[in-house]
Design a protein around this motif. Structure first.
Motif, mmCIF file in Angstrom:
data_model
loop_
_atom_site.group_PDB
_atom_site.id
_atom_site.type_symbol
_atom_site.label_atom_id
_atom_site.label_comp_id
_atom_site.label_asym_id
_atom_site.label_seq_id
_atom_site.Cartn_x
_atom_site.Cartn_y
_atom_site.Cartn_z
ATOM 1 N N TYR A 192 0.840 -1.199 0.000
ATOM 2 C CA TYR A 192 0.000 0.000 0.000
ATOM 3 C C TYR A 192 0.872 1.244 0.000
ATOM 4 O O TYR A 192 2.042 1.201 0.374
ATOM 5 C CB TYR A 192 -0.963 0.022 1.191
ATOM 6 C CG TYR A 192 -0.326 -0.105 2.557
ATOM 7 C CD1 TYR A 192 0.271 0.991 3.164
ATOM 8 C CD2 TYR A 192 -0.340 -1.319 3.245
ATOM 9 C CE1 TYR A 192 0.836 0.880 4.420
ATOM 10 C CE2 TYR A 192 0.231 -1.441 4.506
ATOM 11 C CZ TYR A 192 0.814 -0.340 5.085
ATOM 12 O OH TYR A 192 1.386 -0.439 6.328
ATOM 13 N N SER A 252 10.974 1.563 8.438
ATOM 14 C CA SER A 252 11.524 1.056 7.196
ATOM 15 C C SER A 252 12.720 0.185 7.553
ATOM 16 O O SER A 252 13.609 0.630 8.263
ATOM 17 C CB SER A 252 11.953 2.252 6.333
ATOM 18 O OG SER A 252 12.070 1.892 4.991
ATOM 19 N N SER B 80 9.716 6.689 1.981
ATOM 20 C CA SER B 80 10.202 5.307 2.015
ATOM 21 C C SER B 80 11.266 5.158 0.942
ATOM 22 O O SER B 80 11.128 5.647 -0.169
ATOM 23 C CB SER B 80 9.059 4.328 1.783
ATOM 24 O OG SER B 80 8.286 4.698 0.668
ATOM 25 N N GLY B 81 12.350 4.504 1.298
ATOM 26 C CA GLY B 81 13.443 4.287 0.356
ATOM 27 C C GLY B 81 14.075 2.953 0.683
ATOM 28 O O GLY B 81 13.477 2.143 1.381
ATOM 29 N N PRO B 83 16.114 0.916 2.917
ATOM 30 C CA PRO B 83 16.611 1.114 4.280
ATOM 31 C C PRO B 83 18.040 0.616 4.465
ATOM 32 O O PRO B 83 18.696 0.989 5.428
ATOM 33 C CB PRO B 83 15.644 0.295 5.136
ATOM 34 C CG PRO B 83 15.080 -0.732 4.222
ATOM 35 C CD PRO B 83 15.080 -0.127 2.845
ATOM 36 N N GLY B 191 17.964 0.115 9.013
ATOM 37 C CA GLY B 191 16.572 0.564 8.973
ATOM 38 C C GLY B 191 16.446 1.946 9.571
ATOM 39 O O GLY B 191 17.421 2.503 10.089
ATOM 40 N N TYR B 192 15.272 2.513 9.441
ATOM 41 C CA TYR B 192 15.045 3.798 10.089
ATOM 42 C C TYR B 192 13.575 3.941 10.449
ATOM 43 O O TYR B 192 12.713 3.265 9.905
ATOM 44 C CB TYR B 192 15.482 4.975 9.204
ATOM 45 C CG TYR B 192 14.876 5.038 7.835
ATOM 46 C CD1 TYR B 192 13.590 5.535 7.639
ATOM 47 C CD2 TYR B 192 15.598 4.626 6.721
ATOM 48 C CE1 TYR B 192 13.045 5.607 6.370
ATOM 49 C CE2 TYR B 192 15.058 4.692 5.438
ATOM 50 C CZ TYR B 192 13.780 5.186 5.274
ATOM 51 O OH TYR B 192 13.231 5.261 4.030
ATOM 52 N N PHE B 250 4.591 7.321 1.933
ATOM 53 C CA PHE B 250 5.308 6.124 2.368
ATOM 54 C C PHE B 250 4.782 4.944 1.587
ATOM 55 O O PHE B 250 3.570 4.737 1.539
ATOM 56 C CB PHE B 250 5.036 5.812 3.833
ATOM 57 C CG PHE B 250 5.628 6.781 4.770
ATOM 58 C CD1 PHE B 250 6.955 6.687 5.143
ATOM 59 C CD2 PHE B 250 4.860 7.786 5.302
ATOM 60 C CE1 PHE B 250 7.499 7.587 6.025
ATOM 61 C CE2 PHE B 250 5.397 8.689 6.181
ATOM 62 C CZ PHE B 250 6.715 8.594 6.547
ATOM 63 N N ASN B 251 5.655 4.156 1.036
ATOM 64 C CA ASN B 251 5.233 2.927 0.382
ATOM 65 C C ASN B 251 5.556 1.754 1.275
ATOM 66 O O ASN B 251 6.529 1.746 2.007
ATOM 67 C CB ASN B 251 5.942 2.769 -0.959
ATOM 68 C CG ASN B 251 5.522 3.839 -1.941
ATOM 69 O OD1 ASN B 251 4.342 4.168 -2.025
ATOM 70 N ND2 ASN B 251 6.477 4.395 -2.665
ATOM 71 N N SER B 252 4.697 0.743 1.188
ATOM 72 C CA SER B 252 4.887 -0.455 1.998
ATOM 73 C C SER B 252 4.575 -1.635 1.108
ATOM 74 O O SER B 252 3.519 -1.669 0.489
ATOM 75 C CB SER B 252 3.920 -0.390 3.185
ATOM 76 O OG SER B 252 4.319 -1.266 4.194
#
Lengths: 269, 269
Positions: A192, A252, B80-81, B83, B191-192, B250-252
DNA sequence: GCAAATTTGTTCGTATGTATT
DNA sequence: CAATACATACGAACAAATTTG
C-alpha cells in the motif's frame, strides 16, 4: 513604532508562558487588568490575546477568562505494518491493539456503510472512472473517550458483485477486510501507499473533534491506497486525524521499538 | 443573534470563493466597499476577512487589497526508500532526483556544520546522555527558487573520533553519509523510523519560508532515526516542511508508481 | 523622483450581547 | 438575579505600504 503594541504585549505574555511563570492551565489576568497593566486599550489587549490564541498558546473561555493551553497527550499511530498478510497500522483491530498497548482505552463507532458514486479524487486514487459505484465503510475512533480519528474506506462495487457481499453489510468484518477479500475472492493485498497531506478541518470534522471552527488546528489526511497482485488498487482508506493530538510513525527496514519521547505516550503494533 | 454579522459576511464571501465567482488570485472589494455593501462597520468587515484569512481562503496585502488565495503546487516527497544500502527518501541526492523527475529545479544551500551538546529531545532520540557532543549537518532546500524544507542531521561525536572525520567538514559527502560510514567505520544502516509531527513554525522557520508569523501555516516535522546492525541509533535527521506546499508518501510492500492526483506534481524516486 | 490617492494596519473609546459563576 | 469576563459591533483617527499620476 518598531513593533505594534499588541505584539509587544503578546511577546511579554509569551515569555511568561514559555518560562513557566504562567504554567499550563493557569489563568491570565482579565482583559481589564491587562489593560491597566500595559496602559493600553481593551481592544489592543484583545489583539495580543488573539495572537497568542492563534499560536495555540492560550485559549479563551467566555465568562471565565483566558487560560494557558494544556498540551494534549499525543497518540502515536504506526502506519507501517505487514503489507502482505494483514492490515497496515492504524486500521481495524490494529488500532485497538496499539491503543491498549499504550494503556489507554480504545472505542469506535459501529461501521456505517454507504454506496456512492466516486468523487473525482476517490476515482483518481482507485483508478476507476469518475462516478463508478463504490462502497464506503466509515468509522469514528475514540481514545479515552476523546475523538481521535475518522476513517472511511472505499471499495469498488465490482468486488461486492463478484461475491464479497459482507463489504456492504454494516457489520464489523472480524478477520479484517484484507483477509476477507483474500478468502472470498482470492484477491491478495501486496502493498500500500500512504499519501499524507495536512489541511484545515471541514465543518463536520470541527464538530466531531470539537475543534475551534476557525481552522486553527490542522488535520492530517492520510490516503492509503492498497494494491493487489496485479498492482491494481483494491481499496482506498482515508483517515483524518487532528494534528493537535496525533503523531504518525513509519518504519523502514529493521528498527527497534521506540523509546517514549518526553511527555509522549506510545507503543508499537 | 443566531450568527454574528462578521460570520455571515464571511460565509457570503466564502460561497463566492468556493463557487468560483471569486477565482483564485482575484481581488475582493475593498474594506470600505464591503462596509457599504453589507451595511456594517469597517471593523466588522475586517473581522470577516480575518476569519477567511485564518481559513487560508484569502490573503491581505497592505496598500493593495485582499486577494483570494492561490493554491500552491505541492511537492510530494517519498519518504520510504531503501533502508539498507542507500538513503531513505527526501535525503541528500534522492532529494534532487525526486525534484528533477518532477521537472522542477532543485537547489540546496552549502552544508553547514556545527558541534553542539545534545538537547534533551536529540539525546532521547539518539539514545545518548543529555549534553553528549553531537555533530550537526544542516541544509536548506529550494524547489524552483522557493524554500521547501530545512534539514538537520545529528551524529554522535563518537563517530568522528572513531575516524569519520568528514562528518565535521563542511563539505557535501558525495556518496552519502550512509555509504561513507559503512566504508570508513563498517557501520551499516539496517533501517530507520520516521516520526511525524505537525506544529507551528518557529521564528527562524517563518522567516526562511516567508510564512505569516502568526503560525497560520503548519509545519511537518519529521524525525528520522536510523539504526545500525546493533539496533543502535547511528544518526537523527530532522526535516521540517511547510504544510502548505508539501505532501509526504510512504510505500509499503509492492506498489506501482503513483498517478498524479489532480493539480499535483509528483514523481517517484 | 515625488506627491497624492488608495488600501490595509494599529489604536483608541464606547456600548451592548452572551456565557459562566 | 447579580456580578464577572469574554464576544460583537460601531465610529473615529492616524500610521504604513503600495500604486498612481
Amino acid at each position: 513604532m518598531a513593533n505594534p503594541m499588541y505584539r509587544q504585549i503578546a511577546e511579554d505574555l509569551r515569555e511568561q508562558i514559555e518560562s513557566g511563570a504562567l504554567p499550563p492551565g493557569s489563568q491570565l489576568k482579565t482583559e481589564l487588568e491587562l489593560r491597566e497593566q500595559y496602559d493600553a486599550s481593551r481592544n489592543t489587549v484583545r489583539d495580543a490575546i488573539r495572537w497568542l490564541t492563534n499560536l495555540d498558546l492560550v485559549e479563551t473561555r467566555p465568562g471565565q477568562g483566558t487560560f494557558v493551553t494544556e498540551p494534549k497527550t499525543p497518540f502515536v499511530t504506526t502506519l507501517s505494518g505487514d503489507p502482505l498478510t494483514g492490515l497496515g497500522g492504524g486500521e481495524g483491530e490494529t488500532f485497538k491493539a496499539e491503543v491498549h498497548a499504550a494503556h489507554r482505552k480504545a472505542a469506535n463507532s459501529p461501521v456505517q456503510v454507504e454506496i456512492q458514486n466516486a468523487t473525482e479524487e476517490v476515482a483518481a486514487r482507485l483508478r476507476v472512472p469518475k462516478d463508478t459505484e463504490v462502497v464506503l465503510r466509515h468509522e469514528r475512533r475514540f481514545i479515552d473517550g476523546t475523538p481521535y480519528s475518522l476513517q472511511t474506506s472505499y471499495y469498488p462495487m465490482d468486488l461486492v458483485n463478484r461475491g464479497a457481499k459482507d463489504l456492504q453489510k454494516a457489520i464489523n468484518i472480524k478477520q479484517g477486510t484484507v483477509t476477507y477479500l483474500r478468502d472470498v475472492l482470492g484477491i491478495k493485498q501486496v502493498g500500500y501507499r500512504d499519501w499524507i497531506t495536512v489541511r484545515a478541518p471541514n465543518a463536520v470534522e470541527a464538530e466531531f473533534f470539537k475543534l475551534p471552527s476557525d481552522g486553527r488546528v490542522a488535520m492530517y489526511e492520510v490516503f492509503r491506497t492498497a494494491f493487489d497482485g496485479n498492482q491494481t488498487p483494491m481499496r482506498l482508506t482515508v483517515t483524518v486525524y487532528p494534528a493537535d493530538r496525533n503523531q504518525l510513525i513509519f518504519n523502514s527496514g529493521t528498527v527497534p521499538p521506540p523509546h517514549n519521547a518526553p511527555g509522549q505516550d506510545h507503543t508499537e503494533v
